[in-house]
Structure formats: structure tokens, C-alpha cells
Design a protein around this motif. Structure first.
Motif, PDB file in Angstrom:
ATOM      1  N   GLY A 195      -1.204 -51.439 107.169  1.00 31.50           N
ATOM      2  CA  GLY A 195      -0.789 -49.954 107.435  1.00 31.50           C
ATOM      3  C   GLY A 195      -1.043 -49.608 108.809  1.00 31.50           C
ATOM      4  O   GLY A 195      -1.813 -49.955 109.628  1.00 31.50           O
ATOM      5  N   PHE A 196      -0.129 -48.846 109.525  1.00 30.61           N
ATOM      6  CA  PHE A 196      -0.134 -48.178 110.713  1.00 30.61           C
ATOM      7  C   PHE A 196       0.500 -46.702 110.606  1.00 30.61           C
ATOM      8  O   PHE A 196       1.654 -46.589 110.376  1.00 30.61           O
ATOM      9  N   LYS A 197      -0.155 -45.713 110.693  1.00 35.45           N
ATOM     10  CA  LYS A 197       0.268 -44.351 110.618  1.00 35.45           C
ATOM     11  C   LYS A 197       0.612 -44.235 109.171  1.00 35.45           C
ATOM     12  O   LYS A 197       0.256 -44.745 108.252  1.00 35.45           O
ATOM     13  N   THR A 198       2.096 -43.723 108.860  1.00 33.57           N
ATOM     14  CA  THR A 198       2.659 -44.035 107.510  1.00 33.57           C
ATOM     15  C   THR A 198       3.229 -45.264 107.001  1.00 33.57           C
ATOM     16  O   THR A 198       3.658 -45.304 106.054  1.00 33.57           O
ATOM     17  N   LEU A 199       3.185 -46.145 107.891  1.00 37.83           N
ATOM     18  CA  LEU A 199       4.013 -47.435 107.606  1.00 37.83           C
ATOM     19  C   LEU A 199       3.131 -48.342 106.668  1.00 37.83           C
ATOM     20  O   LEU A 199       1.886 -48.299 107.029  1.00 37.83           O
ATOM     21  N   ARG A 200       3.603 -48.753 105.817  1.00 35.46           N
ATOM     22  CA  ARG A 200       2.795 -49.709 104.879  1.00 35.46           C
ATOM     23  C   ARG A 200       3.660 -51.071 104.626  1.00 35.46           C
ATOM     24  O   ARG A 200       5.001 -51.016 104.473  1.00 35.46           O
ATOM     25  N   ILE A 201       3.197 -52.241 104.989  1.00 31.40           N
ATOM     26  CA  ILE A 201       3.979 -53.618 104.821  1.00 31.40           C
ATOM     27  C   ILE A 201       3.035 -54.552 103.812  1.00 31.40           C
ATOM     28  O   ILE A 201       1.759 -54.773 104.301  1.00 31.40           O
ATOM     29  N   GLU A 202       3.747 -55.160 103.158  1.00 30.78           N
ATOM     30  CA  GLU A 202       3.327 -56.348 102.287  1.00 30.78           C
ATOM     31  C   GLU A 202       3.492 -57.662 103.103  1.00 30.78           C
ATOM     32  O   GLU A 202       4.439 -58.047 103.046  1.00 30.78           O
ATOM     33  N   VAL A 203       2.508 -58.253 103.324  1.00 29.85           N
ATOM     34  CA  VAL A 203       2.456 -59.522 103.890  1.00 29.85           C
ATOM     35  C   VAL A 203       2.579 -60.615 102.737  1.00 29.85           C
ATOM     36  O   VAL A 203       1.463 -60.648 101.615  1.00 29.85           O
ATOM     37  N   ILE A 204       3.715 -61.545 102.563  1.00 31.88           N
ATOM     38  CA  ILE A 204       3.931 -62.442 101.619  1.00 31.88           C
ATOM     39  C   ILE A 204       3.400 -63.479 101.729  1.00 31.88           C
ATOM     40  O   ILE A 204       2.653 -63.937 101.183  1.00 31.88           O
ATOM     41  N   LYS A 205       3.798 -64.223 103.140  1.00 32.74           N
ATOM     42  CA  LYS A 205       3.197 -65.458 103.600  1.00 32.74           C
ATOM     43  C   LYS A 205       3.483 -65.558 105.035  1.00 32.74           C
ATOM     44  O   LYS A 205       4.100 -64.744 105.525  1.00 32.74           O
ATOM     45  N   THR A 206       2.621 -66.366 105.709  1.00 29.81           N
ATOM     46  CA  THR A 206       2.763 -66.523 107.110  1.00 29.81           C
ATOM     47  C   THR A 206       2.845 -68.007 107.287  1.00 29.81           C
ATOM     48  O   THR A 206       2.202 -68.890 106.549  1.00 29.81           O
ATOM     49  N   ASN A 207       3.240 -68.670 108.455  1.00 28.60           N
ATOM     50  CA  ASN A 207       3.004 -69.906 108.819  1.00 28.60           C
ATOM     51  C   ASN A 207       3.003 -69.842 110.468  1.00 28.60           C
ATOM     52  O   ASN A 207       2.744 -69.022 111.048  1.00 28.60           O
ATOM     53  N   ASN A 208       3.110 -71.223 110.959  1.00 24.51           N
ATOM     54  CA  ASN A 208       2.932 -71.284 112.611  1.00 24.51           C
ATOM     55  C   ASN A 208       4.159 -70.862 113.186  1.00 24.51           C
ATOM     56  O   ASN A 208       4.285 -70.516 114.630  1.00 24.51           O
ATOM     57  N   PHE A 209       5.259 -70.457 112.438  1.00 23.33           N
ATOM     58  CA  PHE A 209       6.525 -69.980 113.285  1.00 23.33           C
ATOM     59  C   PHE A 209       6.804 -68.423 113.019  1.00 23.33           C
ATOM     60  O   PHE A 209       7.440 -67.795 113.945  1.00 23.33           O
ATOM     61  N   GLY A 210       6.247 -67.730 111.826  1.00 26.58           N
ATOM     62  CA  GLY A 210       6.570 -66.389 111.688  1.00 26.58           C
ATOM     63  C   GLY A 210       5.897 -65.909 110.468  1.00 26.58           C
ATOM     64  O   GLY A 210       4.887 -66.218 109.931  1.00 26.58           O
ATOM     65  N   ILE A 211       6.576 -64.843 110.081  1.00 22.36           N
ATOM     66  CA  ILE A 211       6.005 -63.959 108.700  1.00 22.36           C
ATOM     67  C   ILE A 211       7.016 -63.714 107.731  1.00 22.36           C
ATOM     68  O   ILE A 211       8.268 -63.342 108.246  1.00 22.36           O
ATOM     69  N   GLU A 212       6.611 -63.522 106.356  1.00 21.19           N
ATOM     70  CA  GLU A 212       7.535 -63.055 105.519  1.00 21.19           C
ATOM     71  C   GLU A 212       6.823 -61.840 104.963  1.00 21.19           C
ATOM     72  O   GLU A 212       5.691 -61.817 104.548  1.00 21.19           O
ATOM     73  N   TYR A 213       7.446 -60.875 104.726  1.00 26.78           N
ATOM     74  CA  TYR A 213       7.085 -59.741 104.254  1.00 26.78           C
ATOM     75  C   TYR A 213       7.910 -58.683 103.858  1.00 26.78           C
ATOM     76  O   TYR A 213       9.458 -58.953 103.660  1.00 26.78           O
ATOM     77  N   LYS A 214       7.613 -57.498 103.223  1.00 27.49           N
ATOM     78  CA  LYS A 214       8.687 -56.331 103.227  1.00 27.49           C
ATOM     79  C   LYS A 214       7.794 -54.997 103.362  1.00 27.49           C
ATOM     80  O   LYS A 214       6.567 -54.840 103.207  1.00 27.49           O
ATOM     81  N   VAL A 215       8.659 -54.029 103.679  1.00 29.22           N
ATOM     82  CA  VAL A 215       8.163 -52.543 104.044  1.00 29.22           C
ATOM     83  C   VAL A 215       8.220 -51.786 102.851  1.00 29.22           C
ATOM     84  O   VAL A 215       9.392 -51.722 102.275  1.00 29.22           O
ATOM     85  N   LEU A 216       6.875 -51.552 102.491  1.00 25.26           N
ATOM     86  CA  LEU A 216       6.886 -50.571 101.338  1.00 25.26           C
ATOM     87  C   LEU A 216       7.067 -49.155 101.548  1.00 25.26           C
ATOM     88  O   LEU A 216       7.591 -48.376 100.693  1.00 25.26           O
ATOM     89  N   SER A 217       6.704 -48.586 102.679  1.00 24.24           N
ATOM     90  CA  SER A 217       7.129 -47.222 102.903  1.00 24.24           C
ATOM     91  C   SER A 217       6.984 -47.040 104.448  1.00 24.24           C
ATOM     92  O   SER A 217       6.370 -47.696 105.141  1.00 24.24           O
ATOM     93  N   TYR A 218       7.695 -46.013 104.907  1.00 30.38           N
ATOM     94  CA  TYR A 218       7.770 -45.656 106.179  1.00 30.38           C
ATOM     95  C   TYR A 218       6.827 -44.398 106.618  1.00 30.38           C
ATOM     96  O   TYR A 218       6.570 -44.021 107.787  1.00 30.38           O
TER      97      TYR A 218
END
Length: 218
Positions: A195-218
Motif C-alpha cells: 500500500g501507498f497512501k490509499t492505494l492497495r495492490i495485491e502482488v500475485i507473482k513476480t519474475n525476472n521480467f516483471g510483475i503480475e498484480y491487481k489493484v484492490l483500491s485507489y
């Protein structure tokens, strides 16, 4: 009597002056949508929040070599012009960047059937010209001089062991001014919701190239 005539002249002159203060709409856009599974490469934003001003615009696709009212039509291909105002049943597209000086402007006009014309517009004289090969495309014009506009973004910078690295970047005004940056680190051992400020993000997975995620709230 002379004073009255002078005032009448000023009013008449003003009434013929072109409108160059564009009327803009405002929009706040947050991406991505909530609860959408997204991916981002290292170095790219995973979230943006921006406010901008916009209006109708035309993109000049093809501009042949021609003159109008003795002036070379020097608006280059690739330029976007904003909708300015309506005159003589036409929608006029130009701004201060196409000012020839002394209140004269070059621009584009569209009629109700979207026929395209080059225009020369002054407070006393107006000319439209049907030019073969002059091609434009309707688009959206974003105001580059908006002082109140902003853009916030969160950029993924990769993972070191179990720690995710991000940069929060904030732009103000014309987006060319120096930005405010803040480096952020999140340890996945503390959970996969960051989280940062009101932002909440769920990290699903990461690898050497990037990230898979979804934003839960703004």
C-alpha cells in the motif's frame, strides 16, 4: 461625441475579435481498473492517476503545399489543433500556436458533414479554402498548458531477494516540470498486499521480467 464614437469603435472591434481562450473539459483517469489482473515489465508504471483538460481536436494527417490569403499554410503534418469556436456554420480548430500576428490565424474548419477546409481568420476577414489532399482526423486535444493538472504513477523496479522495489513519481502542471520521486520497498515476508497512501495492490507473482498484480483500491 468623439469619446462615444471611440468607445463604440472599441466595442465593435472587440466583438469581431477571435476567441482564443479554449473551453476545456476536465477528466480524472485512474488505471488499471480495480480487481483486473494485470502485468507490467520492470521499469513500467503499474498504476497511474492523472487529471487532464481536453476538448475536441483534429490531427493533420496530410498537408499539401498551398497558400491561403497569400500566406503559406505552414501547419505541419502530425500537429493536433483544438476546437476553438463556431463561425459561419463551421467548427474552427486553431490556437495561439497558429497565430500569424496582428490577430490573424491559420487553422482547420469542419462543416456539419465533416468536410475539411483550410481557414484564415482575423477580426475583419475570414476565408475558407477547399484544398485537395488536405486530410485530417478527429481526435482529442489535451491541453499542454494546464497548471492544475497532475499525473501520479507507481513504477515497478524489480525484486531483490524478497523485497519489491518501486518508484512513486508525481508530475504537476505541464508534466515537463521536475517531478517528485520517492523510492518504496516492500518485503513480501510481510504479506503480498502492498500500500501507498490509499492505494492497495495485491502482488500475485513476480519474475525476472516483471510483475503480475491487481489493484484492490485507489
Amino acid at each position: 461625441m468623439k469619446l462615444k464614437l471611440l468607445l463604440l469603435s472599441l466595442v465593435t472591434f472587440t466583438s469581431f475579435a477571435q476567441k482564443t481562450d479554449i473551453t476545456y473539459s476536465h477528466k480524472i483517469l485512474k488505471t488499471p481498473e480495480l480487481n483486473e489482473i494485470k502485468t507490467a515489465d520492470i521499469g513500467n508504471p503499474i498504476y497511474t492517476n492523472e487529471e487532464y483538460q481536453y476538448t475536441e481536436g483534429v490531427l493533420l494527417k496530410t498537408v499539401p503545399n498551398f497558400k491561403i490569403a497569400t500566406y503559406k499554410f505552414n501547419i505541419s503534418e502530425g500537429k493536433i489543433l483544438p476546437f476553438n469556436y463556431e463561425k459561419k456554420g463551421l467548427k474552427l480548430f486553431y490556437n495561439k500556436s497558429t497565430d500569424l500576428g496582428k490577430g490573424a490565424y491559420l487553422g482547420i474548419a469542419l462543416d456539419e458533414k465533416d468536410n475539411v477546409y483550410a481557414i484564415y481568420d482575423t477580426f475583419m476577414y475570414f476565408q475558407k479554402k477547399d484544398v485537395e489532399g488536405l486530410v485530417v482526423e478527429k481526435t482529442t486535444y489535451i491541453n499542454p498548458e494546464c497548471d492544475s493538472c497532475f499525473r501520479y504513477e507507481l513504477i515497478y523496479n524489480g525484486k531483490s531477494q524478497n523485497v519489491l522495489n518501486f518508484t512513486y513519481r508525481e508530475f504537476k502542471g505541464d508534466f515537463i516540470r521536475p517531478s517528485f520521486n520517492q523510492e518504496l520497498k516492500y518485503n513480501l515476508e510481510d504479506g503480498n498486499i502492498i500500500g501507498f497512501k490509499t492505494l492497495r495492490i495485491e502482488v500475485i507473482k513476480t519474475n525476472n521480467f516483471g510483475i503480475e498484480y491487481k489493484v484492490l483500491s485507489y
